[in-house]
Design an enzyme around this catalytic site. Structure first.
Site, PDB file in Angstrom:
ATOM      1  N   CYS A 345      28.109  11.750  -4.389  1.00 48.30           N
ATOM      2  CA  CYS A 345      29.428  11.398  -4.929  1.00 48.30           C
ATOM      3  C   CYS A 345      30.433  11.294  -3.782  1.00 48.30           C
ATOM      4  O   CYS A 345      31.009  12.305  -3.368  1.00 48.30           O
ATOM      5  CB  CYS A 345      29.883  12.437  -5.948  1.00 48.30           C
ATOM      6  SG  CYS A 345      31.500  12.059  -6.662  1.00 48.30           S
ATOM      7  N   CYS A 348      33.980  12.676  -4.580  1.00 39.15           N
ATOM      8  CA  CYS A 348      34.095  14.138  -4.631  1.00 39.15           C
ATOM      9  C   CYS A 348      34.018  14.759  -3.245  1.00 39.15           C
ATOM     10  O   CYS A 348      34.864  15.567  -2.856  1.00 39.15           O
ATOM     11  CB  CYS A 348      32.973  14.719  -5.494  1.00 39.15           C
ATOM     12  SG  CYS A 348      32.924  14.093  -7.169  1.00 39.15           S
ATOM     13  N   ASP A 349      32.975  14.403  -2.509  1.00 45.08           N
ATOM     14  CA  ASP A 349      32.644  15.127  -1.282  1.00 45.08           C
ATOM     15  C   ASP A 349      33.191  14.476  -0.018  1.00 45.08           C
ATOM     16  O   ASP A 349      33.177  15.099   1.050  1.00 45.08           O
ATOM     17  CB  ASP A 349      31.120  15.259  -1.167  1.00 45.08           C
ATOM     18  CG  ASP A 349      30.520  16.000  -2.355  1.00 45.08           C
ATOM     19  OD1 ASP A 349      31.248  16.816  -2.945  1.00 45.08           O
ATOM     20  OD2 ASP A 349      29.355  15.756  -2.691  1.00 45.08           O
TER      21      ASP A 349
END
Length: 532
Positions: A345, A348-349
C-alpha cells in the site's frame, strides 16, 4: 488553521460534548508545535465544555491528551491529526466528552470486561486510509476501560522513533512495548486477539443458528449487494465474512463509482455495512470459511459451510463472494521482509520511506500511480515491469516519464528480496532479454501486480478456472446446484466495484429463483399438509 466550512461543521459536532473535557498540550519551540497549538486553540474556542492547558510534560512534542475532567478517561495524539486522522480527533473529542459510541452493546461490554492493563501505541501516517479504523478502535477502548491507554503517533513526524523501533508499515500497533499487530484492524479483530476466549464463545453462538434461505460468504461489494437483495425478498439471510468491506477497504480513492464523483474505500466500506445492517441480515464478521459441503441426501438438501472456528452453518442456497487479495511476487525473502520493507500500500506506507530508495513492481495503472505518488516522497523510484512495455494508461505514463527521480526497467523479473535480517536492503532481478542478473540496492519494495482470488478452500468442491476463479454463468450459477457466486473471486472479466455489486445482486436474485423452484423436502411437505 481550519477553513470556514470545517470550522462550522466541527462546532456543530462539539455541541454533542456532554461532559467537560480538558486538552493538555505538550509543546516545544518547533513549527509543528506552533501549528498544533493553533489547532487546539481553535478547537477549545468552539465549545464552553472544552478547556486547553499547556504542561509540556510528555516526552513526545508536539503531542496532546484529551481527558475527561475528574476521571482517568482519556486518549493521546503525538502529532497533528489532520488528513485521514481528523475524523479520529473529532470522535475522540466526542467520546471522551461522553457522547455514546455506535459500537454494539455486546462489543462495549466485552471491552469493559477486559482484565489487566494495556498500553497501546499506534504509528500512523496522515495519508493512510487504513489507520483511522485502528486509531479509533483503540481510542474507544481507552475511553470505555480505564485500564487501557492509547497514544496515536504520526510516524512521519517522529522519524527517529520509527527508525529505532523499525516501523516500516502503518498502522503498526505496540502493546506494552512489544509489537502487537500491523495493518488494518477493526475493534472486533483487536478484541478477538486480546480476549482469547471470544472465538470459542462465538463458535457456540453460530452452531445454534437456524438454517438460512440464503447464506452469503464474503462481505465486500458483491457480498453486501447479495445480502441486501436477498433480505429484501423477506427470506432468512445470513452473511459470514472474514473482513466486512473486503478489498475495498484497502482502496485509496474511488472516482469511477457511477453517481459518486469521489469517495474512499473505508468510507464506502462503512456505508456498505450500514446499508446491510438496515435489513434483517444475520452478520457474522471475522469468520473464515474453510470448507463447502454441497447439498445431498446426507445434508437434507442443504449446503453446509464449515468455519475456521469449528462451527458449521447450513443454508438452502449459498452466494460465494470471497473476493481477491494482492498478488505477491512469490520470490525468496518476500514473506520474510513483509512489513519490513516489502509493502503493498504506497498510500499508507509511503511516508515512512521519506528520502529513501524504493522499487515499484508492476507497470499497470496501479504500479505507475504508485510510482508517481512515491516520487514526491522518496529520493528515488525504480519501476520494474515484467513485460516489454508498460501497460498503464498513456496519461499516467507521460506523467511518470516526466519525473526526474524515476527509472523504468522493462523486461525484468524480480527473483529475490535481500535484507539484513531486520529490513530490506536490495532487490535482485533478471533481465529477460540478456538473462543478466542485477542487484538493486534500496530500502523499500512496493508490489503492485494484480490480484489473486480467495478460492483455495474451494478446490475440488466446484469448478474453478485455471486462474483459480469460480466459474459462473450469466446468472451467477456455479457448477453446484444452489451455489452461486459473484465479484472478484469469479470469472467475471472486469474486477470493478460497480460490476461486483451488480453481480452480487444477480446472484441473490438467482438464489431466490432457485428457492421458489426448489422441491420441498418430504418433512416440509408433511408439515404443510398438517397445517392445511
Amino acid at each position: 488553521m481550519l477553513d470556514a466550512n470545517l470550522h462550522v461543521q466541527l462546532k456543530a459536532y462539539l455541541e454533542k460534548v456532554a461532559q467537560p473535557i480538558e486538552i493538555v498540550a505538550s509543546l516545544d519551540d518547533s513549527a509543528k508545535s506552533a501549528e498544533l497549538n493553533e489547532l487546539l486553540g481553535e478547537i477549545a474556542s468552539l465549545s464552553d465544555r472544552i478547556s486547553l492547558v499547556r504542561r509540556d510534560d510528555d516526552e513526545r512534542k508536539p503531542s496532546f491528551a484529551i481527558n475527561r475532567v475528574g476521571t482517568d478517561i482519556g486518549v493521546r495524539f503525538a502529532g497533528i491529526p489532520m488528513g485521514h486522522e481528523f475524523t479520529s480527533l473529532v470522535l475522540a473529542l466526542l467520546q471522551v466528552g461522553g457522547h455514546p459510541s455506535k459500537a454494539t452493546a455486546d462489543v462495549i461490554e466485552q471491552v469493559r470486561n477486559l482484565d489487566g492493563h494495556y498500553r497501546f501505541e499506534t504509528y500512523f501516517s496522515l495519508s493512510c486510509q487504513n489507520c483511522p479504523d485502528v486509531v479509533q478502535a483503540l481510542n474507544l477502548m481507552s475511553v470505555l476501560n480505564p485500564n487501557i491507554q492509547h497514544v496515536a503517533i504520526d510516524g512521519a513526524l517522529y522519524q527517529d522513533e520509527v527508525e529505532a523501533r523499525q516501523v516500516m508499515s502503518v498502522p503498526t500497533v505496540f502493546l506494552n512495548g512489544e509489537v502487537f499487530d500491523q495493518g488494518r484492524m477493526s475493534l472486533e479483530q483487536i478484541l478477538a486477539k486480546i480476549d482469547t476466549g471470544s472465538s470459542a464463545r462465538e463458535a457456540e453462538k453460530i452452531k445454534a443458528k437456524d438454517t438460512f434461505d440464503v447464506l452469503v460468504v464474503g462481505g465486500g461489494p458483491a457480498g453486501a449487494a447479495a445480502a441486501i437483495y436477498a433480505a429484501r425478498k423477506g427470506i432468512r439471510t445470513g452473511l459470514a465474512a472474514e473482513r466486512f468491506g473486503g478489498q475495498v477497504l484497502d482502496t485509496m480513492s474511488i472516482e469511477n463509482f457511477v453517481s459518486v464523483d469521489y469517495t474512499e474505500g473505508p468510507k464506502l466500506g462503512a456505508a456498505l455495512e450500514q446499508h446491510v445492517r438496515n435489513y434483517d441480515v444475520d452478520i457474522m464478521n471475522l469468520q473464515r470459511a474453510e470448507k463447502l459441503i454441497p447439498a445431498s441426501d446426507g445434508t437434507g438438501g442443504l449446503v453446509e459451510l464449515q468455519l475456521a472456528n469449528g462451527a458449521t452453518l447450513k443454508s438452502k442456497t449459498v452466494v460465494l463472494s470471497t473476493g481477491a487479495r494482492w498478488r505477491q511476487m512469490g520470490v525468496p525473502g518476500e514473506d520474510l521482509y513483509r512489513n519490513k520493507g516489502v509493502a503493498y500500500c504506497p498510500h499508507c506506507d509511503g511516508p515512512l520511506f521519506k528520502g529513501k530508495r524504493v522499487a515499484v513492481i508492476g507497470g499497470g495503472n496501479s504500479g505507475v500511480e504508485a510510482a508517481i505518488d512515491l516520487a514526491g516522497i522518496v529520493s528515488h523510484v525504480t519501476l520494474i515491469e515484467f513485460d516489454s512495455k508498460l501497460r498503464a494508461d498513456d496519461v499516467l505514463q507521460r506523467k511518470l516519464r516526466s519525473l526526474p527521480n524515476v527509472d523504468i526497467v522493462v523486461s525484468a523479473l524480480g527473483t529475490e528480496v535481500l535484507g539484513d535480517g531486520q529490513r530490506v536492503t536490495a532487490l535482485v532481478y533478471r533481465d529477460r532479454i540478456s538473462d543478466e542478473m542485477h542487484t538493486l540496492e534500496l530500502e523499500g519494495i512496493f508490489v503492485q501486480i494484480g490480484l489473486l482470488p480467495n478460492t483455495e478452500w474451494l478446490k475440488g468442491t466446484l469448478e474453478l478456472s485455471p486462474r483459480g476463479e469460480i466459474v459462473i454463468d450469466e446468472r451467477g450459477q456455479t457448477s453446484l446446484p444452489g451455489v452461486f457466486a459473484a465479484g472478484d473471486a469469479t470469472t467475471v472479466p472486469y474486477k470493478q466495484i460497480v460490476i461486483a455489486m451488480g453481480a452480487g445482486s444477480t446472484a441473490a436474485l438467482s438464489a431466490f429463483d432457485h428457492l421458489i423452484r426448489r422441491p420441498l423436502p418430504v418433512a416440509e411437505t408433511e408439515r404443510e399438509a398438517v397445517a392445511a
